[in-house]
Design a protein around this motif. Structure first.
Motif, PDB file in Angstrom:
ATOM      1  N   TYR A 196       0.851  -1.195   0.000  1.00 44.12           N
ATOM      2  CA  TYR A 196       0.000   0.000   0.000  1.00 44.12           C
ATOM      3  C   TYR A 196       0.886   1.244   0.000  1.00 44.12           C
ATOM      4  CZ  TYR A 196      -4.025  -2.905   0.815  1.00 44.12           C
ATOM      5  OH  TYR A 196      -5.013  -3.829   0.666  1.00 44.12           O
ATOM      6  N   LEU A 197       0.586   2.160  -0.894  1.00 49.43           N
ATOM      7  CA  LEU A 197       1.416   3.374  -0.972  1.00 49.43           C
ATOM      8  C   LEU A 197       0.713   4.441  -1.816  1.00 49.43           C
ATOM      9  CD1 LEU A 197       4.455   2.461  -3.315  1.00 49.43           C
ATOM     10  CD2 LEU A 197       2.165   1.670  -3.582  1.00 49.43           C
ATOM     11  N   PRO A 198       0.981   5.728  -1.577  1.00 50.89           N
ATOM     12  CA  PRO A 198       0.418   6.751  -2.457  1.00 50.89           C
ATOM     13  C   PRO A 198       1.235   6.889  -3.749  1.00 50.89           C
ATOM     14  CG  PRO A 198       1.475   7.775  -0.554  1.00 50.89           C
ATOM     15  CD  PRO A 198       1.691   6.290  -0.422  1.00 50.89           C
ATOM     16  N   GLN A 199       0.625   7.535  -4.742  1.00 47.93           N
ATOM     17  CA  GLN A 199       1.268   7.669  -6.066  1.00 47.93           C
ATOM     18  C   GLN A 199       2.662   8.295  -5.973  1.00 47.93           C
ATOM     19  OE1 GLN A 199       0.394   6.715  -9.337  1.00 47.93           O
ATOM     20  NE2 GLN A 199       2.504   7.431  -9.614  1.00 47.93           N
ATOM     21  N   GLN A 200       2.780   9.380  -5.176  1.00 46.75           N
ATOM     22  CA  GLN A 200       4.080  10.077  -5.159  1.00 46.75           C
ATOM     23  C   GLN A 200       5.164   9.209  -4.519  1.00 46.75           C
ATOM     24  OE1 GLN A 200       1.393  11.108  -3.580  1.00 46.75           O
ATOM     25  NE2 GLN A 200       1.812  12.005  -1.589  1.00 46.75           N
ATOM     26  N   THR A 201       4.770   8.346  -3.588  1.00 47.62           N
ATOM     27  CA  THR A 201       5.744   7.427  -2.978  1.00 47.62           C
ATOM     28  C   THR A 201       6.199   6.404  -4.024  1.00 47.62           C
ATOM     29  OG1 THR A 201       4.833   7.733  -0.786  1.00 47.62           O
ATOM     30  CG2 THR A 201       6.048   5.703  -1.145  1.00 47.62           C
ATOM     31  N   CYS A 205      10.094   5.666  -5.190  1.00 38.68           N
ATOM     32  CA  CYS A 205      10.718   4.404  -4.749  1.00 38.68           C
ATOM     33  C   CYS A 205      10.557   3.297  -5.791  1.00 38.68           C
ATOM     34  CB  CYS A 205      10.071   3.929  -3.443  1.00 38.68           C
ATOM     35  SG  CYS A 205      10.087   5.146  -2.128  1.00 38.68           S
ATOM     36  N   ARG A 206      10.219   3.660  -7.031  1.00 37.66           N
ATOM     37  CA  ARG A 206       9.845   2.660  -8.031  1.00 37.66           C
ATOM     38  C   ARG A 206      10.951   1.638  -8.314  1.00 37.66           C
ATOM     39  NH1 ARG A 206       5.741   2.741 -11.753  1.00 37.66           N
ATOM     40  NH2 ARG A 206       5.331   4.959 -11.442  1.00 37.66           N
ATOM     41  N   SER A 215       6.640  -8.785  -8.006  1.00 37.40           N
ATOM     42  CA  SER A 215       5.391  -9.555  -8.173  1.00 37.40           C
ATOM     43  C   SER A 215       4.296  -9.149  -7.170  1.00 37.40           C
ATOM     44  CB  SER A 215       5.683 -11.045  -8.054  1.00 37.40           C
ATOM     45  OG  SER A 215       6.340 -11.256  -6.830  1.00 37.40           O
ATOM     46  N   ALA A 216       4.640  -8.398  -6.117  1.00 38.50           N
ATOM     47  CA  ALA A 216       3.593  -8.036  -5.144  1.00 38.50           C
ATOM     48  C   ALA A 216       2.628  -7.028  -5.773  1.00 38.50           C
ATOM     49  CB  ALA A 216       4.233  -7.448  -3.898  1.00 38.50           C
ATOM     50  N   GLU A 217       1.357  -7.148  -5.394  1.00 31.88           N
ATOM     51  CA  GLU A 217       0.356  -6.211  -5.931  1.00 31.88           C
ATOM     52  C   GLU A 217       0.571  -4.829  -5.315  1.00 31.88           C
ATOM     53  OE1 GLU A 217      -4.516  -5.789  -6.093  1.00 31.88           O
ATOM     54  OE2 GLU A 217      -3.590  -7.343  -4.866  1.00 31.88           O
ATOM     55  N   ARG A 218       0.514  -3.775  -6.146  1.00 34.59           N
ATOM     56  CA  ARG A 218       0.686  -2.407  -5.624  1.00 34.59           C
ATOM     57  C   ARG A 218      -0.671  -1.721  -5.573  1.00 34.59           C
ATOM     58  NH1 ARG A 218       6.083  -1.046  -9.221  1.00 34.59           N
ATOM     59  NH2 ARG A 218       7.261  -2.749  -8.299  1.00 34.59           N
ATOM     60  N   ILE A 219      -1.044  -1.266  -4.407  1.00 31.74           N
ATOM     61  CA  ILE A 219      -2.365  -0.641  -4.285  1.00 31.74           C
ATOM     62  C   ILE A 219      -2.179   0.820  -3.872  1.00 31.74           C
ATOM     63  CG2 ILE A 219      -4.612  -0.755  -3.127  1.00 31.74           C
ATOM     64  CD1 ILE A 219      -3.724  -3.822  -2.670  1.00 31.74           C
ATOM     65  N   LEU A 220      -2.624   1.710  -4.752  1.00 31.10           N
ATOM     66  CA  LEU A 220      -2.433   3.144  -4.491  1.00 31.10           C
ATOM     67  C   LEU A 220      -3.500   3.659  -3.525  1.00 31.10           C
ATOM     68  CD1 LEU A 220      -1.526   4.513  -8.037  1.00 31.10           C
ATOM     69  CD2 LEU A 220       0.011   3.939  -6.146  1.00 31.10           C
ATOM     70  N   VAL A 221      -3.058   4.408  -2.524  1.00 37.61           N
ATOM     71  CA  VAL A 221      -3.971   4.984  -1.536  1.00 37.61           C
ATOM     72  C   VAL A 221      -3.677   6.490  -1.432  1.00 37.61           C
ATOM     73  CG1 VAL A 221      -4.377   2.886  -0.178  1.00 37.61           C
ATOM     74  CG2 VAL A 221      -2.372   4.305   0.299  1.00 37.61           C
ATOM     75  N   SER A 222      -4.495   7.196  -0.628  1.00 35.49           N
ATOM     76  CA  SER A 222      -4.413   8.657  -0.640  1.00 35.49           C
ATOM     77  C   SER A 222      -3.233   9.220   0.145  1.00 35.49           C
ATOM     78  CB  SER A 222      -5.716   9.241  -0.098  1.00 35.49           C
ATOM     79  OG  SER A 222      -5.922   8.711   1.196  1.00 35.49           O
ATOM     80  N   SER A 223      -2.675   8.454   1.075  1.00 35.05           N
ATOM     81  CA  SER A 223      -1.562   8.993   1.870  1.00 35.05           C
ATOM     82  C   SER A 223      -0.761   7.835   2.473  1.00 35.05           C
ATOM     83  CB  SER A 223      -2.098   9.859   3.011  1.00 35.05           C
ATOM     84  OG  SER A 223      -2.722   9.031   3.961  1.00 35.05           O
ATOM     85  N   ASN A 224       0.438   8.163   2.992  1.00 32.32           N
ATOM     86  CA  ASN A 224       1.266   7.141   3.623  1.00 32.32           C
ATOM     87  C   ASN A 224       0.591   6.618   4.895  1.00 32.32           C
ATOM     88  OD1 ASN A 224       3.226   9.341   2.327  1.00 32.32           O
ATOM     89  ND2 ASN A 224       4.099   7.308   2.049  1.00 32.32           N
ATOM     90  N   ALA A 225      -0.147   7.522   5.577  1.00 30.82           N
ATOM     91  CA  ALA A 225      -0.839   7.099   6.805  1.00 30.82           C
ATOM     92  C   ALA A 225      -1.963   6.116   6.464  1.00 30.82           C
ATOM     93  CB  ALA A 225      -1.396   8.319   7.530  1.00 30.82           C
TER      94      ALA A 225
END
Ligand SMILES: O=C(O)C(=O)C[C@]1(C(=O)O)C=C[C@@H](O)C=C1
Length: 367
Positions: A196-201, A205-206, A215-225
């Motif tokens: 779980y991570l926001p777009q800017q992160t 860190c790409r 291979s882990a699924e990346r799920i974009l969320v609104s903030s690091n918190a």
């Protein structure tokens, strides 16, 4: 008493005596700040509140602290201490309300605390628009908004808000960004299914994530918190990418540190308010200029800076509006608008442009 105990006692007696002197001096300083507040109030005209926060003075104090420092404490460490001393003194003059892009634990909150110290009352808002609105309406004295990241570039959305709101830039602060992998439990980096991570992160860190967790699924969320909240909810199969502060807030373990692709990843934030800031001796000015969309428009603009030998620190183009035949440039340069040579260039620009909006002159970040 052993020899060691005798030696330690002597040194600790010295520390107690120094602490007593520091303590007395701190309260002497605080009383002086209270008197400064009384003077500011006494000379305040009209119904506007006196201006208690003085970024130019704070920058001068911090620069002087760093210049005269002889060690063994490092320059930035003594400056950090004085930052907090001024923060408590200012809170005694007037408690400052500072709006920032939340939720609790964002890098913007860290930037707000770094700039104003821990005695300012920092209030989270859901968007940068809300931060601008809160400051414009007088609900908060100041706001902190991200403007530029060293790996991602300028936050164009923040720039566009300066067109919509009538606020000034009162300061800037730079924050080193350190992202970590946070997780429930102690499985290290094994068996991670979701990140779980926001777009800017993700942008910052790409490469590290591609190398270690392709291979882990990346799920974009609104903030690091929010990423941390999801990692707690989902248990050890999920990780969050976030800061130390978020790890503490959500009691997550840090299983990999400093995964930023750029080792010196940093973000610059602006302090917004409704205040003209005086000269500190090392200042920057930011303007928004609107020019007709024609060949050579940017060249003509920049010539003025070249002729007056003014160094630009940043320039960004923004479209005026989809139907408009104008372009908007956001320009940062060295110097303060109170200086004659800066006034000269501003006057020239004014006659050459459709619109010039002076966003503010403010001290170059000290810490
Ligand atoms: O010099 C002032 O105007 C003060 O209010 C004092 C002081 C300080 O503690 O040094 C406190 C707050 C201001 O932002 C700047 C400096």
């Amino acid at each position: 008493m052993s020899d060691q105990e005798t030696e330690l006692k002597l040194l600790r007696d010295q520390i107690d005596s120094i602490d007593q002197q520091i303590h007395t001096l701190l309260n002497d300083r605080a009383r002086c700040a209270q008197s400064v507040a009384e003077v500011k109030e006494r000379y305040q005209q009209g119904d506007r509140e006196a201006v208690f926060y003085r970024p130019e003075r704070e920058a001068q104090v911090l620069r002087r602290v760093m210049q005269r420092n002889q060690g063994p404490l490092a320059d930035h460490e003594v400056a950090r201490l004085f930052r907090e001393i001024m923060s408590v003194c200012l809170a005694l003059e007037k408690p400052m309300h500072v709006a920032f892009l939340g939720p609790e634990g964002t890098f913007t909150q860290q930037a707000a605390s770094k700039h104003f110290g821990h005695s300012a009352h920092c209030i989270p808002f859901n968007s940068n628009d809300e931060v601008f609105r809160e400051v414009e309406s007088g609900g908060a004295h100041y706001g902190v908004v991200p403007i530029e990241n060293s790996s991602e570039g300028v936050v164009t959305h923040t720039l566009d808000l300066f067109k919509r709101f009538n606020l000034k830039i009162c300061g800037e602060v730079e924050l080193r960004i350190h992202h970590h992998v946070l997780r429930v439990g102690d499985e290290g980096l094994d068996n991670i299914a979701r990140i779980y991570l926001p777009q800017q992160t993700l942008s910052q860190c790409r490469s590290w994530l591609d190398t270690h967790f392709l291979s882990a699924e990346r799920i974009l969320v609104s903030s690091n918190a929010e990423a941390a909240r999801m990692a707690v909810k989902q248990g050890p199969a999920a990780v969050a990418i976030a800061s130390d502060l978020v790890a503490d807030l959500y009691q997550l373990n840090i299983v990999a540190r400093n995964i930023d692709d750029q080792s010196d990843n940093s973000t610059r934030y602006l302090i917004i308010g409704d205040q003209d800031v005086g000269e500190s001796g090392h200042d920057k000015t930011s303007i928004l200029v609107t020019v007709p969309d024609k060949a050579g428009a940017l060249y003509e603009l920049l010539q003025h800076f070249h002729q007056h030998k003014i160094s630009l620190t940043g320039i960004e183009t923004r479209p005026a509006s989809p139907e408009s035949s104008h372009s908007v440039f956001y320009i940062d340069f060295e110097g303060h608008a109170a200086n004659q040579h800066i006034q000269n260039v501003l006057q020239e620009l004014q006659s050459d442009t459709v619109e010039l909006k002076l966003l503010g002159s403010y001290p170059v970040a000290v810490l």
